[in-house]
Each structure stands twice: as structure tokens, then as C-alpha cells.
Design an enzyme around this catalytic site. Structure first.
Site, PDB file in Angstrom:
ATOM      1  N   ASP A 232       0.946  -1.331  -0.006  1.00 37.38           N
ATOM      2  CA  ASP A 232      -0.004  -0.089   0.151  1.00 37.38           C
ATOM      3  C   ASP A 232       0.806   1.163   0.002  1.00 37.38           C
ATOM      4  O   ASP A 232       2.184   1.155  -0.027  1.00 37.38           O
ATOM      5  CB  ASP A 232      -0.925   0.104   1.322  1.00 37.38           C
ATOM      6  CG  ASP A 232      -2.289   0.643   0.869  1.00 37.38           C
ATOM      7  OD1 ASP A 232      -2.006   1.557   0.637  1.00 37.38           O
ATOM      8  OD2 ASP A 232      -3.298  -0.119   1.043  1.00 37.38           O
TER       9      ASP A 232
ATOM     10  N   HIS B 281      -3.816   5.601   3.888  1.00 36.85           N
ATOM     11  CA  HIS B 281      -4.445   4.603   3.545  1.00 36.85           C
ATOM     12  C   HIS B 281      -3.912   3.240   3.786  1.00 36.85           C
ATOM     13  O   HIS B 281      -4.779   2.385   4.452  1.00 36.85           O
ATOM     14  CB  HIS B 281      -4.596   4.727   1.808  1.00 36.85           C
ATOM     15  CG  HIS B 281      -5.496   3.574   1.345  1.00 36.85           C
ATOM     16  ND1 HIS B 281      -5.144   2.188   0.888  1.00 36.85           N
ATOM     17  CD2 HIS B 281      -6.815   3.801   0.874  1.00 36.85           C
ATOM     18  CE1 HIS B 281      -6.263   1.608   0.578  1.00 36.85           C
ATOM     19  NE2 HIS B 281      -7.213   2.550   0.187  1.00 36.85           N
TER      20      HIS B 281
ATOM     21  N   SER C 219     -11.322  -1.151  -0.193  1.00 32.17           N
ATOM     22  CA  SER C 219     -10.327  -0.899   0.562  1.00 32.17           C
ATOM     23  C   SER C 219     -10.037  -1.470   1.918  1.00 32.17           C
ATOM     24  O   SER C 219      -9.172  -2.030   2.464  1.00 32.17           O
ATOM     25  CB  SER C 219      -9.821   0.509   0.893  1.00 32.17           C
ATOM     26  OG  SER C 219      -9.154   1.151  -0.594  1.00 32.17           O
TER      27      SER C 219
END
Length: 537
Positions: free
Chosen positions: A224, A264, A463
Site C-alpha cells: 500500500d 491508506h 479498501s
């Protein structure tokens, strides 16, 4: 038009056209492009332009020029600057007009029948310089031809692909990717009363599974944007293993975020395996975390390197909450809904290496978020790869999240948020009540949000669903580590609850094989998955 074909075995040609309004600029090695563009001459060239793309690792920026600009003149002005390495035209996807960058690096794989010596001799005859011999496929290289410049690399690779001894050959194509994101409140893990207001019973039954398994001994690799490995929920001896940063410019800081925007990956990692000792538990709280930072565009050489690293450094599971840019979930006229996105040969081979060679031949279990475009996952070369498990999102009302992608390749769903878009011009086909996101880890330390501390209740999208499913796989392998990749995949299908709604229509129906285009095999039930794994001991 420039044609690109990734290879004979998985042949997929696509065409790119040269934009008349975009210009790409790159700095010289060791120089900062921002400094190079501060002078008056640079201002004349792009001062009235809009920056639409920035690849930080390579320090390449793409600018959109005003209408009727003289592209050639502006390129010439920039090329005169001493700290500018190149100023070039940009190729775009004809359907969406989105920029597609390329490098002069070529991925080339010979057939397996050639010997290493024959490969080296042929590369020399072709005038190729080896930049990397890749470790995840036989007879495969990233190479460079010093006499090939600009878009000539496209025609050169097509010509080379005609040779019988070459299986894959294409330029390194770079596209902008997209992250799959839009305690007591962890409704996705158990039946609970959320903020003392509403009882929610739409979880993946994880709390009950924790009586039998918590992922002990399992390694989850999260690829990520960055992971806050100093977060208190990732503390403890042996929790972090094999950390790596695949971005050259910031490699020394490891996978840590360099600014508050890189949050994220921390949220995704928390959903998968946060310890649950401070403010949020992951699905597999005793699993170890392999944080792999990757911020390069889709198709970059580093993307394949990340999968190889994970497999070769002990990852059991790989979770990827990212993929190609997608259409707006509530706008059926968005042309990106029908855009197909092929997988670069280098990435394809690296995924297949991890899925077949990882875990000492039992294979890494690889997850991708299906996507948040309310479109077919089958057009996405990442999520639809047959060795990948594509995870969709379902909400706290046991329905498909409105944005969640669907299709034949969708394997299962995991609870996540479902936030309708606030823009009034986008009207969903049916009334969709606003639902809550998932509680997980957020940035700590100097980047922590002052109001929420190091946690968030707003993580959403596929996600969040993807690392949730990866956590369930960790529970399965925690009780039965001898299971191979395909056995885990089948358990994740067999354990699912068949959720749905009367308004779903035909795409929500389950076929004779128990599969639905909207839900895959259904919503994961972690307790049932653990029981199925125990039955196979």
C-alpha cells in the site's frame, strides 16, 4: 496511434494516442523538478498550465496546457533548462483521455526452452542492456536499447514480439492507480450496538472465530501507500516482519508515511491484523504484518518486485487495496466503466510466482479489492486474475455496498461502509440509506488527527473489505497451516452467508454453484471458515 501488446500467451493489444494538450517533464538525476521550474523560462512554458499527474519517485510531472497552445514551442523551452532531463508529449487512453506514461525500459521474456547463455547472446545481438534480470520468472529481463527513444519503444517491442523465441515484450507502461477507499463500534467483527443507538447484525462473525483462532504464526503482507509501523496497535516482538519500501527517493524511512496524506495503508493493515489492545482489533490480531510501501504508478517494475519480495520473505497472505482508476459509481455514463485494464506481463508473472512458489510451494493467498466503481470487476486485470481473490463490499444492512464492483471474478464480500456521494447530480438507481464505515487504525505520532487520535471510524470501500478477507484467511491458516492456496480459496467460498436483497434483481441471484455477480459466494463467515479449516486437519 501507438499499439502495445503485453505478450502472446495473454495477448491483449491496446492503443494509445499522442495528446496535443499534455506535456511530461522530468528532472535530471539528483535534481528537484520543482526547483528547475522556478525560473522565468519555465513559467513561460507551463506557468498557465494545470498539473494533472505527479510521479514522485521518478520526479515526473504531467501538465495540461491551455487550449491552442504551441506544444512544440513549450517543449523546446523546457528542454533548454539545465536541470530538466526531458520534456515530452504524453500518450493518452483514447476512451478516457487519461495520461499513460511510458519509460524506455522494456520488459522482455524469452521462452522457457532457451538456455541462460542463449538469452544473453540474443540480448546482445538485439543491442539490449540488461537493467534487471527478474527473479520471479525464467528468462525474463528489464532491458534498455540506447538507440530507441520516445514512442519508438512501442513499435520496437511489437516487432520483437513477432520472434518465436520471445513470449512477452512491452514497454514499462505507467498508469495512475487508485486506492480502493472511499472497538465497541467494530460492527464488522460482531453483532453490536453502535454508539448506543442502533443494533447491527451484519458482521463477518469474527469475534466468535477468535475463540478458536487469531492468526498466530501467519504473516500478512500489505502492499500500500505507507504503513505507520510505529502505531501502538502494531507493537510487540515480531509483529512487524520483512518491512520494505519500494520507492527509491524515500527508501531509508522504510514503509512509514512521509506526510499525513499517506494514511491508506495504515487503515488497511489495521483491518487485517491490528493487535486490538488500544482502540481497534484486526480480523487476525495475532498475525504478523509485513508492511510494503509502494506508491509508484500501476505497471512499474517495482510493483512486480513487491510481490516477489513478499513471497520470498515469508508472506502467507498478500493484501492489495488498490487498482486501476474506475468510473464514478453513481454515473452510468462515465466512459471508464467499460475500460479494460490489462495486467503488465512483469506483474502477472510476479503474482503467479507468489501464488505458486510462495509458502514453500503451497502458494501465497493473494487478495485484491474488487473496486469501487459499481462496474464489472472482469475488466480489471488485477482483481480478475485467476490466482487472485477479488473481494467486494457489503454494508451494515447485509446488502451490496452501492459502489462495489461485481461480475464473474468476484469471489466473496466482507463488511464495509456504504456512503452515497453528496453530489446531487449523481442519483443512484435505488434509494440507498447512508451507512457507517469501519473502525480501524489511523496515523499516530506527529500525523495523528487531533480529534480521533490514532483511529478512524470512517474507513470504507473495498479498501477495507480486502484486508478484512485477508484476515479471515489468516484465521484459517492459523489453525491449519498445511492448507494450500486453492484449499483456502475454496474454504472462503464454502463458509459464506448468502446475503442479498429483493431489489438486487438477477445480478444478486446465486447460481447452481452458489455464486452471485453482486456478492460472489456471499459474505464471509469467519467462524464457519475456521471450522472448515479444522475439519481438514
Amino acid at each position: 496511434m501507438e499499439e502495445v501488446n503485453f505478450g502472446k500467451k495473454h495477448s491483449h493489444s491496446f492503443f494509445l494516442q499522442k495528446s496535443q494538450e499534455l506535456i511530461a517533464v522530468r528532472s535530471q538525476a539528483g535534481k528537484k523538478l520543482a526547483s528547475a521550474l522556478c525560473c522565468e523560462q519555465a513559467h513561460q512554458a507551463i506557468g498557465d498550465s494545470e498539473r494533472v499527474m505527479h510521479i514522485e519517485d521518478a520526479d515526473v510531472q504531467v501538465f495540461k496546457l491551455p487550449p491552442d497552445s504551441d506544444l512544440s514551442k513549450r517543449k523546446a523551452l523546457l528542454r533548454e533548462l539545465p536541470d530538466v532531463r526531458f520534456a515530452a508529449s504524453v500518450l493518452v487512453d483514447p476512451l478516457t483521455q487519461e495520461p499513460v506514461l511510458y519509460t524506455e525500459n522494456i520488459f522482455l521474456k524469452f521462452t522457457d526452452q532457451l538456455t541462460p547463455t542463449q538469452c544473453l547472446v540474443t540480448l546482445n545481438e538485439l543491442g539490449m542492456t540488461i537493467k534487471q534480470q527478474v527473479p520471479y520468472a525464467a528468462n525474463a529481463f528489464f532491458v534498455h536499447n540506447k538507440d530507441c527513444h520516445g514512442t519508438d519503444v512501442c513499435s520496437l517491442t511489437l516487432k520483437l514480439l513477432e520472434r518465436e523465441d520471445i513470449e512477452y515484450c512491452h514497454p514499462e507502461i505507467l498508469r495512475q492507480g487508485q486506492r480502493r477507499a472511499i472497538h465497541d463500534n467494530q460492527w464488522h467483527l460482531k453483532k453490536t450496538t453502535v454508539t448506543y443507538q442502533a443494533q447491527i447484525d451484519a458482521s463477518a462473525n469474527v469475534e466468535a472465530a477468535h475463540e478458536f483462532a487469531q492468526g498466530l504464526g501467519v504473516v500478512i503482507a500489505v502492499i500500500d501507500d505507507a504503513i505507520d509501523i510505529d502505531h501502538p496497535e502494531f507493537a510487540g516482538p515480531g509483529k512487524i516482519v520483512g518491512a520494505q519500501n519500494f520507492d527509491r527517493r524515500n527508501s531509508k524511512q522504510g514503509p512509514r508515511p512521509k506526510n499525513a496524506l499517506e494514511r491508506h495503508g495504515t487503515a488497511a493493515a489495521g483491518v487485517a491484523c491490528a493487535n486490538g489492545q488500544v482502540g481497534a482489533s484486526g480480523v487476525a490480531p495475532r498475525a504478523r504484518l509485513m508492511p510494503l510501501k509502494l506508491t509508484k504508478p500501476l505497471g512499474a517494475r517495482a510493483e512486480a518486485d513487491a510481490f516477489f519480495w513478499a513471497a520470498d520473505n515469508g508472506a502467507d497472505i498478500i493484501s492489495c487495496s488498490w487498482g486501476p482508476a474506475e468510473g464514478h459509481w453513481a454515473d452510468p455514463t462515465d466512459p471508464r466503466h467499460t475500460q479494460t485494464f490489462p495486467l503488465a506481463a512483469s506483474t502477472r508473472l510476479a503474482i503467479e510466482y507468489a501464488a505458486t512458489k510462495g509458502r514453500n510451494g503451497k502458494g501465497c493467498v493473494i487478495f485484491f479489492g474488487a473496486g469501487n466503481g459499481n462496474e464489472s470487476v472482469d475488466n480489471d486485470g488485477y482483481s480478475s486474475h485467476p490466482m487472485v481473490i477479488a473481494v467486494g463490499a457489503c454494508n451494515d444492512q447485509s446488502r451490496r455496498s452501492a459502489y462495489s464492483d461485481f461480475g464473474k471474478a468476484l469471489w466473496c464480500c466482507f463488511p464495509s461502509g456504504d456512503q452515497p456521494h453528496p453530489d446531487p447530480k449523481f442519483k443512484p438507481a435505488t434509494s440507498i440509506p447512508q451507512t457507517r464505515g469501519v473502525r480501524t487504525t489511523d496515523l499516530s505520532g506527529k500525523f495523528a488527527d487531533s480529534s480521533n487520535g490514532a483511529f478512524t471510524d470512517l474507513f470504507s470501500g473495498t479498501s477495507s473489505a480486502c484486508p478484512g478477507a485477508a484476515g479471515v484467511a489468516a484465521l484459517v491458516l492459523g489453525v491449519n497451516p498445511m492448507l494450500d492456496r486453492q484449499a483456502v480459496r475454496q474454504i472462503l467460498a464454502d463458509c459464506c452467508d448468502k446475503i442479498g436483497h429483493a431489489d438486487d434483481g438477477p445480478l444478486g441471484h446465486y447460481d447452481l454453484n452458489g455464486h452471485s455477480h453482486y456478492y460472489g459466494h456471499g459474505r464471509l463467515n469467519a467462524l464457519r471458515a475456521v471450522h472448515l479449516a479444522l475439519e481438514r486437519l
